[in-house]
Design a protein around this motif. Structure first.
Motif, PDB file in Angstrom:
ATOM      1  N   GLY A   1      18.878  78.550  53.878  1.00 19.54           N
ATOM      2  CA  GLY A   1      18.804  78.362  52.552  1.00 19.54           C
ATOM      3  C   GLY A   1      20.043  78.284  51.734  1.00 19.54           C
ATOM      4  N   ASP A   2      20.062  78.310  50.447  1.00 18.33           N
ATOM      5  CA  ASP A   2      21.132  78.358  49.667  1.00 18.33           C
ATOM      6  C   ASP A   2      21.951  79.549  49.522  1.00 18.33           C
ATOM      7  N   ILE A   3      23.158  79.935  49.813  1.00 17.90           N
ATOM      8  CA  ILE A   3      23.748  80.968  49.533  1.00 17.90           C
ATOM      9  C   ILE A   3      25.130  80.781  49.030  1.00 17.90           C
ATOM     10  N   TYR A   4      25.598  81.402  48.060  1.00 18.03           N
ATOM     11  CA  TYR A   4      27.104  81.399  47.661  1.00 18.03           C
ATOM     12  C   TYR A   4      27.235  80.246  46.979  1.00 18.03           C
ATOM     13  N   HIS A   5      28.205  79.477  47.723  1.00 15.65           N
ATOM     14  CA  HIS A   5      28.563  78.131  47.156  1.00 15.65           C
ATOM     15  C   HIS A   5      28.151  77.168  48.329  1.00 15.65           C
ATOM     16  N   THR A   6      27.246  77.588  49.149  1.00 14.21           N
ATOM     17  CA  THR A   6      26.848  76.483  50.489  1.00 14.21           C
ATOM     18  C   THR A   6      25.351  76.240  50.395  1.00 14.21           C
ATOM     19  N   SER A   7      25.168  75.185  50.294  1.00 11.68           N
ATOM     20  CA  SER A   7      23.724  74.504  50.511  1.00 11.68           C
ATOM     21  C   SER A   7      23.116  74.482  51.786  1.00 11.68           C
ATOM     22  N   ASP A   8      21.830  74.620  51.929  1.00 13.30           N
ATOM     23  CA  ASP A   8      21.307  74.881  53.180  1.00 13.30           C
ATOM     24  C   ASP A   8      21.950  75.447  54.253  1.00 13.30           C
ATOM     25  N   PHE A   9      22.536  76.550  54.062  1.00  7.40           N
ATOM     26  CA  PHE A   9      23.399  77.331  55.219  1.00  7.40           C
ATOM     27  C   PHE A   9      22.375  77.974  56.207  1.00  7.40           C
ATOM     28  N   LYS A  10      22.744  77.659  57.566  1.00  9.20           N
ATOM     29  CA  LYS A  10      21.616  77.904  58.678  1.00  9.20           C
ATOM     30  C   LYS A  10      22.379  78.959  59.268  1.00  9.20           C
ATOM     31  N   GLN A  11      21.846  80.111  59.542  1.00 10.80           N
ATOM     32  CA  GLN A  11      22.168  81.246  60.316  1.00 10.80           C
ATOM     33  C   GLN A  11      22.314  80.984  61.905  1.00 10.80           C
ATOM     34  N   LEU A  12      21.471  80.122  62.412  1.00  9.06           N
ATOM     35  CA  LEU A  12      21.450  79.631  63.604  1.00  9.06           C
ATOM     36  C   LEU A  12      21.214  78.081  63.775  1.00  9.06           C
ATOM     37  N   PRO A  13      22.620  77.414  63.582  1.00 12.87           N
ATOM     38  CA  PRO A  13      22.610  76.020  63.475  1.00 12.87           C
ATOM     39  C   PRO A  13      22.316  75.429  64.874  1.00 12.87           C
ATOM     40  N   ASP A  14      22.624  76.007  66.048  1.00  8.84           N
ATOM     41  CA  ASP A  14      22.423  75.350  67.309  1.00  8.84           C
ATOM     42  C   ASP A  14      20.790  75.633  67.755  1.00  8.84           C
ATOM     43  N   GLU A  15      20.143  76.168  66.951  1.00 10.63           N
ATOM     44  CA  GLU A  15      18.889  76.435  67.638  1.00 10.63           C
ATOM     45  C   GLU A  15      18.078  75.024  67.611  1.00 10.63           C
ATOM     46  N   ASP A  16      17.296  74.848  68.898  1.00 14.86           N
ATOM     47  CA  ASP A  16      16.519  73.815  69.385  1.00 14.86           C
ATOM     48  C   ASP A  16      15.337  73.858  68.448  1.00 14.86           C
ATOM     49  N   LYS A  17      14.678  72.672  68.443  1.00 13.90           N
ATOM     50  CA  LYS A  17      13.424  72.694  67.806  1.00 13.90           C
ATOM     51  C   LYS A  17      12.434  72.280  68.798  1.00 13.90           C
ATOM     52  N   GLY A  18      11.119  73.102  68.919  1.00 14.47           N
ATOM     53  CA  GLY A  18      10.242  72.622  69.842  1.00 14.47           C
ATOM     54  C   GLY A  18       9.373  71.617  69.491  1.00 14.47           C
ATOM     55  N   ARG A  19       8.369  71.163  70.591  1.00 16.50           N
ATOM     56  CA  ARG A  19       7.614  69.946  70.502  1.00 16.50           C
ATOM     57  C   ARG A  19       6.448  69.999  71.359  1.00 16.50           C
ATOM     58  N   VAL A  20       5.701  69.134  71.147  1.00 19.34           N
ATOM     59  CA  VAL A  20       4.367  68.806  71.963  1.00 19.34           C
ATOM     60  C   VAL A  20       4.448  67.755  72.700  1.00 19.34           C
ATOM     61  N   PHE A  21       4.674  66.684  71.970  1.00 16.15           N
ATOM     62  CA  PHE A  21       4.906  65.261  72.485  1.00 16.15           C
ATOM     63  C   PHE A  21       5.727  64.572  72.247  1.00 16.15           C
ATOM     64  N   VAL A  22       6.476  63.608  73.107  1.00 18.29           N
ATOM     65  CA  VAL A  22       7.435  62.818  72.682  1.00 18.29           C
ATOM     66  C   VAL A  22       7.161  61.445  72.234  1.00 18.29           C
TER      67      VAL A  22
END
Length: 583
Positions: free
Chosen positions: A392-413
C-alpha cells in the motif's frame, strides 16, 4: 615578442592557479562529505588518519519483535579500554575489583591492543548497570563502561529479515541524490532490503581519541563521545514476529531434520506472521552459494492434496457436495484400479477426510464443464493466487511492498491446459501446473477460519522513531477481489475438522492435541528423483483452536522420498508448544 611570451606564461600560471584553487575549494568546502565518484567522506578520512575510535552503534536502523525485543542485534554494557593506557599509570586494581576480571588479564589485553576494544573474546564480558556506574565514577582516562550495540551471530527468521552488505554501485543506483559513504551498509535481501530507505544511518555513535604517528595521544588523553544526536534516528522496525515462538519453531524444524522446507505461523486475529522458518540454513560467509538465502516460504511449491480445499469450495458453491452421491475411491484418477489407497465408495465428506484423488478429479472435471476458469476463481477467493503480503501507500512511497520477493501462486499456465478435462482433473488434486507459496496456503487457512474474510499478511506492524513514537503504521488491510460465502467457509471448516476427527482421516494423529485442530494434508510428486526414488513435497496446513481460531500453521518438507520426511510430528509439536507458551 618576449613581452607576449611573458604575458602568455603569466595567464597560463594564473589559469592553473585558479584550477588548483577551485579544486582546493571543492575538496575543502563543497565536496567534503562526498568527494569524487566514490563519494569519499574527506572529513571522515582525515579524522581517521589522526584518531582511533570504537564504534558504539553503526547508526543503521534495527529490527524488533512484536514485544520490542531486538532481533538482529543486542545491546550490552561492556568495559572499553584504550591502548594508550599502556603508557599511563592507571588504577587497574580498582577496575579488576569492580569487574571481577583479573588484573593480569586486563594489563595483558591493553598491552597487546592496537586500537580501542570491548574487553572479552570472542564475546565481550557484560557488566551490570551498577558496575557501569562504578567504573565511570573512577573517571580513569581510557577506561569506560558503555552500552554497545552488537550484531547477532545467529539471527532468528534470518531469511525473512535478510542480510546487509557493502555495494557502492547498488548504493548509488538506489540513492543517486543522497551523499553517502561507499561503505554504507545496505539491505541486500528480505526486510533489510524492502525497508532499506528507512534504515539508512544518519551517522555512527563512537568513542574517539587523537593520536600521533606512533599511536601516542596527540592532545592529551581526553576521549570524546561522538553521536549524531538525532532524537528520531535510527528507527526501529517493529516486526510481527514473536521472538520466543520463532526460536522454538526453529528448534523444532531442526529437530525433525528438515533440510528444505520449514513452516509459517500466522496470528489469525491480526493476520500477521508470528514465526517463519525456512531451510536450508543461510551461510552468512557465502550466502549466495546454495539455496540458504532463498526464503522457501515465499516461493511457489507444488502443494498436492492441500489444493483439494479449493476444489471443495468450488464444489460447495456449485451444489456438487451432495452427501448421498458416492465416488468410487477404489479407482485412480485415470480410472485404473487403486492398489495402495483402495477406500471403496465414499461420499464427499469422507473423500475429503481420506483425501481421495478420484473424487476431486471428478469434481474438477464437472466444474470445468461449467466454467474452465472455475478453479482459478476459487483459488483467488481463497488467496492462493496473487500476492498476499502487505502492500500500500506509506509516507512518501507509493505501492510499498513488505515482501517484494514473494511469488504468486497459479493453477494453470496455458489456456490449452485450462480446457483439457484430464489436466483439470490433475489440477483438482493439486498436481500438474498448480503452485502456491506456504505463506499463501497459511493465509488460505486463516481466511477459512475467519469465515471467508481474506486479508493481507503483515510481517511488520509499524516503524518507530528512536524515541519510541510512531513514524509509519501498517494497518490491517483486506485483500481485493471476490471471497467465498460465509456458508462455504462454514462447510470448509467442518471438512477440515473432519480430517482430524474421522477415524480414517489423514489428520487423525492430531485428534488428542491440547488445542482442537482442523486442517488438510498434502503429498505432491515433484517430478524429481534421488537414488531412483520419486521425491515428494509433504504438507500439513491447518488452524487451531477449532472453535475459537487463533493460529494458522503450515508445515512443509520439500523434495523428500515417500517413506521419509513426514511433517505430522512437527505440526503436532508446534501446537503443543503454543499451548504451553499460552498456559
Amino acid at each position: 615578442m618576449w613581452r607576449r611570451r611573458t604575458l602568455g606564461l603569466l595567464f597560463i600560471c594564473i589559469f592553473v592557479f585558479i584550477l588548483l584553487l577551485v579544486r582546493l575549494m571543492q575538496i575543502q568546502l563543497f565536496k567534503t562529505e562526498a568527494f569524487s565518484k566514490h563519494n569519499v567522506n574527506l572529513l571522515e578520512e582525515s579524522v581517521k588518519q589522526r584518531t582511533q575510535e570504537l564504534v558504539i552503534d553503526n547508526g543503521r536502523g534495527n529490527f524488533l519483535d512484536r514485544n520490542g525485543e531486538p532481533l538482529t542485534h543486542k545491546k550490552a554494557t561492556v568495559l572499553v579500554l584504550f591502548p594508550f593506557l599502556k603508557k599511563t599509570d592507571w588504577d587497574v586494581e580498582k577496575v579488576a575489583d569492580i569487574t571481577g576480571i583479573s588484573q593480569e588479564a586486563l594489563e595483558a589485553s591493553v598491552e597487546s591492543a592496537k586500537k580501542p576494544f570491548a574487553y572479552g573474546k570472542p564475546d565481550p564480558v557484560e557488566l551490570t548497570s551498577f558496575q557501569m556506574n562504578q567504573i565511570n565514577a573512577l573517571k580513569i582516562p581510557g577506561v569506560f563502561a558503555v552500552e554497545k550495540k552488537f550484531e547477532r551471530t545467529e539471527v532468528p527468521a534470518e531469511q525473512l529479515l535478510g542480510l546487509t552488505g557493502e555495494n557502492a554501485k547498488e548504493l548509488k543506483k538506489r540513492y543517486p541524490d543522497k551523499e553517502l559513504s561507499e561503505k554504507t551498509l545496505i539491505g541486500v535481501s528480505g526486510l533489510e532490503e524492502s525497508f532499506d530507505e528507512f534504515l539508512l544511518p544518519e551517522g555512527k555513535s563512537k568513542l574517539v581519541y587523537h593520536v600521533d604517528g606512533g599511536g601516542a595521544p596527540l592532545f592529551g588523553i581526553n576521549v570524546k563521545y561522538v553521536d549524531p544526536a538525532n532524537p528520531f534516528y535510527p528507527v526501529n522496525i517493529r516486526t510481527t514476529i514473536d521472538k520466543t515462538v520463532q526460536q522454538k519453531a526453529e528448534e523444532l524444524v531442526d529437530h525433525y531434520q528438515i533440510k528444505k522446507g520449514g513452516l509459517v505461523l500466522l496470528d489469525i486475529e491480526d493476520n500477521s506472521v508470528l514465526a517463519l522458518v525456512s531451510r536450508p540454513v543461510m551461510n552468512k560467509k557465502d550466502p549466495y552459494n546454495g539455496a540458504g538465502i532463498v526464503n522457501q516460504m515465499l516461493k511457489q511449491q507444488i502443494m498436492g492434496s492441500v489444493f483439494k480445499t479449493v476444489t471443495a469450495a468450488a464444489a460447495i458453491e456449485n451444489n456438487l457436495d451432495n452427501p448421498n452421491v458416492l465416488f468410487n475411491c477404489s479407482q485412480k484418477i485415470n480410472g485404473k484400479p487403486e492398489r495402495k489407497y483402495d477406500y471403496g465408495m465414499l461420499n464427499f465428506t469422507d473423500s475429503f477426510a481420506r483425501s481421495c484423488n478420484r473424487t476431486f478429479g471428478e469434481l474438477a472435471k464437472d466444474l470445468q464443464k461449467t466454467d474452465s476458469n472455475m478453479l482459478e476463481q476459487f483459488a483467488s477467493k481463497l488467496s492462493l493466487t496473487g500476492s498476499v503480503g502487505w502492500q500500500g501507500d506509506i509516507y512518501h512511497t507509493s505501492d510499498f511492498k513488505q515482501l517484494p520477493d514473494e511469488d504468486k501462486g497459479r493453477v494453470f499456465v496455458s489456456d490449452e491446459a485450462r480446457k483439457d478435462a484430464n489436466f483439470a482433473a490433475m489440477s483438482g488434486i493439486g498436481q500438474h501446473e498448480v503452485r502456491g507459496t506456504p505463506l499463501s496456503v497459511a493465509n488460505m487457512m486463516a481466511t477459512i477460519a475467519r469465515g471467508g474474510q481474506k486479508e493481507m499478511v503483515r510481517t511488520v506492524s509499524k516503524i518507530e522513531y528512536k524515541n519510541g513514537t510512531t513514524m509509519v503504521d501498517f494497518p490491517k488491510k483486506d485483500l481485493k477481489g471476490d471471497t467465498i460465502s460465509p456458508y462455504t467457509a462454514m462447510k470448509l471448516q467442518k471438512l477440515l475438522r473432519e480430517v482430524v476427527v474421522n477415524p480414517n482421516g489423514t489428520g487423525r494423529w492430531f485428534k488428542n492435541l491440547p488445542y482442537e485442530a482442523a486442517g488438510k494434508s498434502g503429498t505432491a510428486e515433484t517430478g524429481k528423483f534421488a537414488d531412483g526414488k520419486q521425491l515428494h513435497n509433504k504438507w500439513f496446513a491447518g488452524y487451531f483452536p477449532y472453535n475459537q481460531p487463533k493460529y494458522a500453521l503450515v508445515t512443509v518438507n520439500l523434495d523428500v522420498p515417500d517413506n521419509e520426511g513426514g511433517v505430522n510430528l512437527l505440526f503436532a509439536d508446534m501446537v503443543k508448544m503454543l499451548y504451553e507458551v499460552n498456559h
